[in-house]
Design a protein around this motif. Structure first.
Motif, PDB file in Angstrom:
ATOM      1  N   LEU A   1      65.991 105.311  73.944  1.00 59.77           N
ATOM      2  CA  LEU A   1      67.260 104.901  74.554  1.00 59.77           C
ATOM      3  C   LEU A   1      68.329 105.971  74.365  1.00 59.77           C
ATOM      4  N   ARG A   2      68.346 106.566  73.199  1.00 60.76           N
ATOM      5  CA  ARG A   2      69.310 107.624  72.907  1.00 60.76           C
ATOM      6  C   ARG A   2      69.112 108.824  73.829  1.00 60.76           C
ATOM      7  N   HIS A   3      67.863 109.066  74.231  1.00 63.20           N
ATOM      8  CA  HIS A   3      67.553 110.151  75.160  1.00 63.20           C
ATOM      9  C   HIS A   3      67.658 109.692  76.612  1.00 63.20           C
ATOM     10  N   ARG A   4      68.332 108.556  76.814  1.00 67.32           N
ATOM     11  CA  ARG A   4      68.664 108.022  78.140  1.00 67.32           C
ATOM     12  C   ARG A   4      67.442 107.613  78.947  1.00 67.32           C
ATOM     13  N   ARG A   5      66.446 107.049  78.275  1.00 68.50           N
ATOM     14  CA  ARG A   5      65.256 106.537  78.955  1.00 68.50           C
ATOM     15  C   ARG A   5      65.242 105.015  78.840  1.00 68.50           C
ATOM     16  N   PRO A   6      65.073 104.292  79.935  1.00 70.40           N
ATOM     17  CA  PRO A   6      64.945 102.834  79.856  1.00 70.40           C
ATOM     18  C   PRO A   6      63.606 102.458  79.217  1.00 70.40           C
ATOM     19  N   VAL A   7      63.602 101.343  78.480  1.00 68.16           N
ATOM     20  CA  VAL A   7      62.414 100.933  77.730  1.00 68.16           C
ATOM     21  C   VAL A   7      62.117  99.462  78.001  1.00 68.16           C
ATOM     22  N   VAL A   8      60.839  99.162  78.262  1.00 63.02           N
ATOM     23  CA  VAL A   8      60.358  97.781  78.335  1.00 63.02           C
ATOM     24  C   VAL A   8      59.629  97.512  77.028  1.00 63.02           C
ATOM     25  N   VAL A   9      60.078  96.466  76.314  1.00 63.39           N
ATOM     26  CA  VAL A   9      59.529  96.160  74.999  1.00 63.39           C
ATOM     27  C   VAL A   9      58.776  94.836  75.077  1.00 63.39           C
ATOM     28  N   ASN A  10      57.493  94.873  74.717  1.00 60.84           N
ATOM     29  CA  ASN A  10      56.656  93.671  74.664  1.00 60.84           C
ATOM     30  C   ASN A  10      56.418  93.341  73.193  1.00 60.84           C
ATOM     31  N   LEU A  11      56.933  92.209  72.751  1.00 62.88           N
ATOM     32  CA  LEU A  11      56.898  91.844  71.338  1.00 62.88           C
ATOM     33  C   LEU A  11      55.772  90.865  70.995  1.00 62.88           C
ATOM     34  N   HIS A  12      54.762  90.723  71.809  1.00 62.23           N
ATOM     35  CA  HIS A  12      53.727  89.719  71.558  1.00 62.23           C
ATOM     36  C   HIS A  12      52.830  90.094  70.370  1.00 62.23           C
ATOM     37  N   ARG A  13      52.859  91.337  69.894  1.00 62.11           N
ATOM     38  CA  ARG A  13      52.018  91.764  68.779  1.00 62.11           C
ATOM     39  C   ARG A  13      52.691  91.672  67.416  1.00 62.11           C
ATOM     40  N   VAL A  14      53.949  91.246  67.359  1.00 58.36           N
ATOM     41  CA  VAL A  14      54.646  91.129  66.070  1.00 58.36           C
ATOM     42  C   VAL A  14      54.988  89.669  65.805  1.00 58.36           C
ATOM     43  N   GLU A  15      55.199  89.352  64.541  1.00 62.99           N
ATOM     44  CA  GLU A  15      55.579  87.985  64.163  1.00 62.99           C
ATOM     45  C   GLU A  15      57.002  87.714  64.623  1.00 62.99           C
ATOM     46  N   LYS A  16      57.340  86.410  64.716  1.00 60.81           N
ATOM     47  CA  LYS A  16      58.645  86.026  65.266  1.00 60.81           C
ATOM     48  C   LYS A  16      59.813  86.588  64.461  1.00 60.81           C
ATOM     49  N   ASP A  17      59.721  86.571  63.126  1.00 58.23           N
ATOM     50  CA  ASP A  17      60.843  87.080  62.330  1.00 58.23           C
ATOM     51  C   ASP A  17      61.005  88.595  62.513  1.00 58.23           C
ATOM     52  N   GLN A  18      59.897  89.319  62.640  1.00 56.78           N
ATOM     53  CA  GLN A  18      59.958  90.758  62.905  1.00 56.78           C
ATOM     54  C   GLN A  18      60.494  91.023  64.314  1.00 56.78           C
TER      55      GLN A  18
END
Length: 141
Positions: free
Chosen positions: A78-95
């Motif tokens: 993001l800092r390098h001005r690139r849009p990011v799609v983040v898929n959080l299905h591999r981490v636990e809910k609190d993480q």
């Protein structure tokens, strides 16, 4: 009086001022020749055409973090001005919550935007990328 002027000039009491007359064209030629010598020869190499930027396009980064420490890599994109799609299905809910909190702060600092587009999928964009529209299933939640 010629002797008197010479004597005054010798003693430094000369009141006459010497005025050198030049034409505007002579001054322009002198200015151009002086400044042309100082200009770098490879100046054309420093100019990047505006169209070259358009051909590069925008690179969209897809991320599936597995740990909270992966959030910093996403923020760097993001800092390098690139849009990011983040898929959080591999981490636990609190993480996942901690990652989204971190990314929300990053996006806020960069004047960007973050939007939820699925149950565990978020789009984070820097300030030069606009997100338009909404996804109805997200709005129902």
């Amino acid at each position: 009086m010629g002797v008197m002027n010479k004597l005054m000039g010798f003693l430094g009491l000369d009141n006459e001022e010497y005025i050198e007359e030049t034409t505007v064209e002579e001054e322009r030629d002198e200015y151009d020749s002086h400044h042309k010598k100082q200009q770098p020869v490879s100046r054309a190499n420093n100019v990047v055409p505006f169209q070259a930027r358009e051909k590069e396009g925008i690179r969209l980064i897809l991320c599936e973090p597995r740990h909270y420490s992966d959030a910093q890599d996403i923020a760097d994109n993001l800092r390098h001005r690139r849009p990011v799609v983040v898929n959080l299905h591999r981490v636990e809910k609190d993480q996942a919550k901690r990652i989204i909190d971190f990314l929300s702060g990053t996006v806020y600092a960069l004047n960007g935007d973050i939007q939820k587009v699925g149950d565990t999928i978020f789009v984070c964009t820097p300030d030069h990328v606009d997100i338009q529209g909404t996804i109805s299933s997200v709005m129902e939640e």
